[in-house]
Scaffold this motif. Structure first.
Motif, short mmCIF file in Angstrom:
data_model
loop_
_atom_site.label_atom_id
_atom_site.label_comp_id
_atom_site.label_asym_id
_atom_site.label_seq_id
_atom_site.Cartn_x
_atom_site.Cartn_y
_atom_site.Cartn_z
N ASP A 171 47.88 -101.46 -34.64
CA ASP A 171 47.80 -100.84 -35.98
C ASP A 171 46.97 -101.73 -36.89
OD1 ASP A 171 48.14 -99.69 -38.40
OD2 ASP A 171 50.33 -99.94 -38.47
N ILE A 439 47.27 -91.11 -25.67
CA ILE A 439 47.33 -90.39 -26.94
C ILE A 439 45.92 -90.02 -27.40
CG2 ILE A 439 47.88 -90.72 -29.39
CD1 ILE A 439 50.32 -92.40 -28.34
N ASP A 507 54.36 -83.66 -31.77
CA ASP A 507 55.02 -84.77 -31.09
C ASP A 507 55.34 -84.45 -29.64
OD1 ASP A 507 54.95 -86.62 -33.07
OD2 ASP A 507 57.12 -86.94 -33.14
N LEU A 510 52.45 -85.50 -27.73
CA LEU A 510 52.43 -86.97 -27.59
C LEU A 510 53.41 -87.42 -26.51
CD1 LEU A 510 52.37 -88.18 -31.31
CD2 LEU A 510 50.49 -88.11 -29.67
N ALA A 511 54.55 -86.74 -26.44
CA ALA A 511 55.57 -87.12 -25.47
C ALA A 511 55.08 -86.95 -24.04
CB ALA A 511 56.84 -86.31 -25.70
N PHE A 580 63.07 -84.62 -24.72
CA PHE A 580 63.80 -85.83 -25.10
C PHE A 580 63.58 -86.23 -26.55
CE2 PHE A 580 59.85 -87.69 -23.32
CZ PHE A 580 59.49 -88.55 -24.33
N LEU A 581 62.75 -85.44 -27.25
CA LEU A 581 62.44 -85.88 -28.61
C LEU A 581 63.64 -85.77 -29.55
CD1 LEU A 581 58.81 -84.63 -29.00
CD2 LEU A 581 59.61 -86.96 -28.74
N ARG B 312 62.70 -101.83 -31.47
CA ARG B 312 63.39 -101.52 -32.72
C ARG B 312 62.89 -102.39 -33.86
NH1 ARG B 312 69.38 -101.05 -30.12
NH2 ARG B 312 69.36 -98.79 -29.84
N ARG B 314 59.70 -104.26 -33.89
CA ARG B 314 58.25 -104.29 -34.09
C ARG B 314 57.78 -103.01 -34.80
NH1 ARG B 314 53.66 -107.48 -34.07
NH2 ARG B 314 51.90 -106.43 -33.12
N GLN B 316 54.60 -100.71 -36.01
CA GLN B 316 53.17 -100.44 -35.78
C GLN B 316 52.95 -98.95 -35.96
OE1 GLN B 316 50.36 -102.64 -33.89
NE2 GLN B 316 51.46 -103.65 -35.53
N GLY B 317 51.99 -98.57 -36.79
CA GLY B 317 51.65 -97.16 -36.95
C GLY B 317 52.78 -96.39 -37.64
N SER B 320 55.37 -89.50 -36.78
CA SER B 320 55.37 -88.23 -37.51
C SER B 320 56.73 -87.95 -38.13
CB SER B 320 54.98 -87.08 -36.58
OG SER B 320 56.02 -86.87 -35.64
N THR B 321 57.76 -88.59 -37.57
CA THR B 321 59.11 -88.38 -38.08
C THR B 321 59.48 -89.37 -39.19
OG1 THR B 321 59.87 -89.82 -36.31
CG2 THR B 321 60.00 -87.46 -35.92
N ALA B 327 54.93 -98.70 -41.99
CA ALA B 327 54.81 -98.58 -40.54
C ALA B 327 56.19 -98.34 -39.94
CB ALA B 327 54.20 -99.86 -39.97
N ILE B 331 59.74 -97.80 -31.62
CA ILE B 331 60.66 -96.93 -30.90
C ILE B 331 60.57 -95.50 -31.42
CG2 ILE B 331 62.70 -97.24 -32.38
CD1 ILE B 331 64.40 -97.37 -29.85
N PRO B 334 56.76 -91.29 -29.65
CA PRO B 334 57.20 -90.61 -28.42
C PRO B 334 56.84 -91.34 -27.14
CG PRO B 334 56.32 -89.00 -29.96
CD PRO B 334 56.07 -90.35 -30.57
N ASP B 335 55.65 -91.93 -27.08
CA ASP B 335 55.25 -92.57 -25.83
C ASP B 335 56.09 -93.82 -25.56
OD1 ASP B 335 53.22 -92.48 -23.62
OD2 ASP B 335 52.90 -94.52 -24.33
#
Lengths: 590, 590
Positions: A171, A439, A507, A510-511, A580-581, B312, B314, B316-317, B320-321, B327, B331, B334-335
């Protein structure tokens, strides 16, 4: 264990899978001849075998100690690097106007594979320099180009890429390094960068750092980042205010120094437009991604060669096919054959994907008409994340299988098999983790031209499967139906992702990104091997008795029947991605 | 990073997946109570967390230097080992008549997992001692038992297993170590053994080596091998004629010395019948195989815990949720969730398989009637190679994913994630490579009782899938159909292999052994997770608000929808196995 560059296999892949023959016939590469290609490959192979390969263990054992800001490279690196640049290898793909040979990216891809098979820690530095040449050629001012390009093209100096900071990995929006204009066209750069490959070393007189930093009052986020050229030694011969403050103790590539660089008001020059640094850096990174993919191929090839030699030599147990009374070489055992064939097939498939990507890059620059250039550029964009992530994933898998073939000896460092796994592990991480590649593939590359680019590629794969169905004899076994199933699974998964991306639940796409990229790699890789097999079949029918031809057919068949079979399951996983989302975090919380 | 033994999850798996509750209710374990089980798990967890876990990095960094035949264990090992044996942990499963606590193998399996999560190099030594106790209990003379068992059961002394010689890895038929009778019931042992785990160390006053060797005029091949007990210190207090001549420089488990042992006319005693040493050693190895499988689970658990904490923490980015502007913790992506869920699901599945195997071993010894004991023994025999190979394969995969979750930091040794991969890599090799496990499963275990044993196990898996179909609510998603497809794929692949084994082309079965074992692991592991989910579902319906219950359901669903989906492809690969036998060597030759 010595490495032998697989020159004949590389040449065959360049010509019959990536289409170098066609490109030469079309006049894309000027007066480059088949003979010259063979000569270059042979010479590169000899250099890789004789000069670079012996550095691999040495680099692993000695590492790159740092003392008082000075990094000492492993014994032999300095002489080898000098001989390598003097041989013109760094300049091979470089622009002619700055002393480069202007040869195809595709031809250089084969060479990159060789250097990195021979010693990945050695091969890595020049990949960064190539990125620097690319960025400077495209975005540097006339002044910067004339001052630095020639020496970077020749390799007399090396370049680095400075993105990551302790608080900002993938990032880049939270970057803190600052650049203050001094009023005379220069900037004072201050900040700390980590994971800087070859950030400091003793191979060259100067090191050209390309550093991302923020101008005063730059907009927040990634739109406020600019790119600067910050040399270790300034044009007046004085040392710039930058130091290597530490090197990482890493799992692998011990012969490549990974530096923490501290810029303490160092003098730099702007590259490209202010606040457009990320675009410049992406130019650099896109090519570097293919280079890293080639590192995956390279390690896989070396691990395979070593395991194959061992399996032919080591005798254990008696195979059912044995004709004498003694123990058989372990290559005679079906399970060992499966491991070796998996290694070879994955290696060859990823080589095909990487070379194909390189060819698309060449075509994007050299095709005579604009439409063809754009189409090739789109194909290169689509294939680059697959080339990077699939190849580096299989690099790890193949290196791990190489250890397994060696049994207990594989776990002992002296054998050398373990180093391949340790070295290979980084390639799935740097230049954008493989998750980020997936991604990128799903969210940026699939939507290109409303999906027409990926559909076009899938169409090309279908043509290969149809040709196998028509032209392939009994030696192809179930290659055609298995390959077709793999391609259809890719097609359905692609439709699902394109639909999902356009929905209100992106998402879910993405998953499924990572299994989708794997599926793409299996379909594309299977098609590459099938194409090689078709060319081999034609050659054999025309009377060419080279034993490599039936081997190519058998390898394509093995891949289709034993590895591409994962396709349906991957498709199901992609389309189940969303499952799993809602409760994934729940499962992790429990 | 600290390890926290997942005691609640272990207890749940012991009870609801492996069936400890039922075994206790049936009276198989005497007066062992639920409370005592919980107390033991809690205390073991505390010891693993507080005393053993801090040894992990220390062992990796210090290694076990050898000087003048003396091996110095890493700092802290000696005190921890003493506290561990004094806490009674070594004696937990040992025979009561020699001071052991006679507790179930199943309960000890959970403890073994904890010691090895905490520090695999530390946990490994006692696995060997346990094997020594087993071999001596079953095959040792009254004299040897009374002289050595008590101290091995308590852990005051440790034991080793001496099989491999430089020219003989998995193939023991070519063994050269000799044993000459001295006429007074003793033997002079001479030869060189390699890869001897904990062959020399400074934790205990004596080390009891169990050594395979040939008697004079013994038949050639594996039917001429006998087992000898060769102590480092003789009963009269003098040193025996054996030395540690070297230790291996290994990829991982640096805290565990891997020794070359030279026996130079060392005094030894015969264990069991002459020329029946291999049978004795197999007793020892069968239990050790489960122990190694548990090491796979153990490393996977530790790698998962470390990756989860990092993900949990770290940021980064922006996911969407995300609800705030900053940032997101990674976790939330999704990936990354997919990686963590894959790690957790594979770990839990392999834990289920290993615990189930341990329960079968208990039942084979403790069931009241002979038929039940034999049935349990057959089940243990069937499951052992799956427990060993599937768990250690996923140990490597999960540790590698753990590195990936960490990004660049995963490649830096200080982080600790890389050590897990280095440590995990050996478990797929020692105690019989995973290829040998697969061959054992296919050629020795499938034919048990003409296939009735494997059919019975598949029947048990089907019952689980049917229960999910009936009892599972919407939270189970497609768990039932996916699990059923996996089991049916296993059933068809089993039929194919049984038929092929009985045909004139048994090599085709060997060719499919490795993908078959993986398929077995997915079906069995998926059923274990589904069983846990069913128990969790019932508990939640009964009003138990533990958040671990919905997590278990979500995990079983993730496994079925995302990982077990590989089953069909594996089935195709198994049945295509023969395809490469004619032309595989051809492909490798080209």
């Amino acid at each position: 264990m010595t490495y032998r560059a697989p020159v004949a296999e590389m040449a065959f892949t360049l010509r019959h899978v990536a289409g170098l023959d066609r490109a030469i016939a079309e006049g894309l590469h000027g007066d480059l001849s088949d003979d010259l290609v063979d000569t270059i490959l042979d010479e590169a192979g000899r250099f890789a075998n004789d000069v670079v390969a012996p550095l691999n263990r040495v680099g692993d054992r000695h590492g790159t100690p740092l003392k008082d800001g000075v990094v000492t490279m492993p014994p032999g690196y300095r002489d080898a690097y000098r001989a390598w640049t003097e041989g013109g290898w760094n300049a091979l793909p470089g622009p002619v106007e700055y002393g480069g040979q202007g040869l195809p990216v595709l031809l250089n891809a084969a060479c990159i594979e060789m250097w990195n098979s021979a010693a990945m820690a050695f091969g890595l530095g020049p990949l960064l320099t190539a990125g620097g040449v690319e960025a400077l050629s495209r975005h540097g001012s006339e002044d910067l180009r004339s001052r630095y390009l020639e020496k970077l093209v020749s390799g007399e100096w090396t370049a680095t890429m400075n993105l990551t900071e302790p608080q900002a990995g993938s990032d880049l929006s939270v970057m803190r390094t600052r650049a203050e204009p001094t009023g005379d066209g220069r900037y004072r750069i201050s900040g700390e960068k980590i994971y800087i490959t070859w950030g400091e070393h003793d191979l060259t007189d100067n090191i050209i750092h390309l550093v991302l930093a923020r101008l005063p009052d730059a907009p927040a986020g990634t739109r406020g980042i600019s790119l600067f050229l910050v040399p270790k030694v300034l044009p007046d011969g004085t040392r710039n205010a930058l130091t290597c403050a530490g090197i990482e103790h890493k799992l692998g590539i011990h012969g490549s120094p990974t530096c923490t660089m501290v810029y303490d008001g160092a003098t730099g020059w702007l590259v490209g437009e202010p606040n457009r640094g990320l675009a410049c850096m992406f130019t650099m990174m896109n090519n570097a991604r293919l280079g890293v993919g080639l590192q995956g191929v390279a390690i896989a090839e070396r691990a395979y060669q070593q395991a194959l030699l061992y399996a032919r030599d080591r005798r254990q147990g008696r195979a059912s096919t044995a004709t004498d009374g003694g123990a058989s070489p372990i290559i005679a055992h079906p399970d060992v054959q499966r491991m070796l064939l998996t290694m070879k097939a994955l290696t060859a498939a990823s080589r095909g994907i990487c070379y194909l990507t390189a060819e698309a890059i060449d075509r994007a620059h050299r095709a005579p008409d604009e439409a063809a250039r754009q189409a090739a550029q789109a194909r290169a964009s689509l294939l680059t994340p697959v080339a990077k992530a699939f190849s580096t994933d299989i690099g790890i898998e193949v290196a791990s299988l190489g250890i397994q073939v060696h049994g207990g000896m594989g776990f002992v460092e002296e054998t050398g098999a373990a180093q391949h796994l340790r070295d290979a592990r980084i390639a799935a991480i740097y230049e954008g983790t493989n998750g980020i590649q997936a991604i990128d593939l799903v969210t940026r590359k699939l939507p290109l031209e409303n999906g027409a680019v990926v559909r076009g590629q899938i169409g090309a794969l279908r043509l290969v499967a149809e040709r196998v169905l028509k032209e392939g004899g009994p030696a192809f076994g179930d290659t055609a139906p298995r390959l077709r199933e793999t391609i259809e699974a890719l097609d359905r998964a692609t439709s699902y992702l394109l639909k999902t991306l356009g929905s209100n639940r992106p998402d879910e796409a993405l998953a499924g990104a990572t299994p989708y990229l794997r599926l793409f790699g299996l379909a594309q890789g299977g098609a590459c091997l099938a194409q090689a097999a078709l060319a081999a079949n034609a050659a054999a029918k025309a009377g060419d008795g080279d034993p490599a031809h039936p081997a190519r057919i058998a390898l394509a068949r093995f891949f289709a029947e034993n590895l591409a079979t994962a396709a349906r399951g991957l498709e199901e996983t992609v389309t189940a991605g969303g499952g799993f989302l809602q409760d994934g975090v729940l499962a992790l919380a429990g």
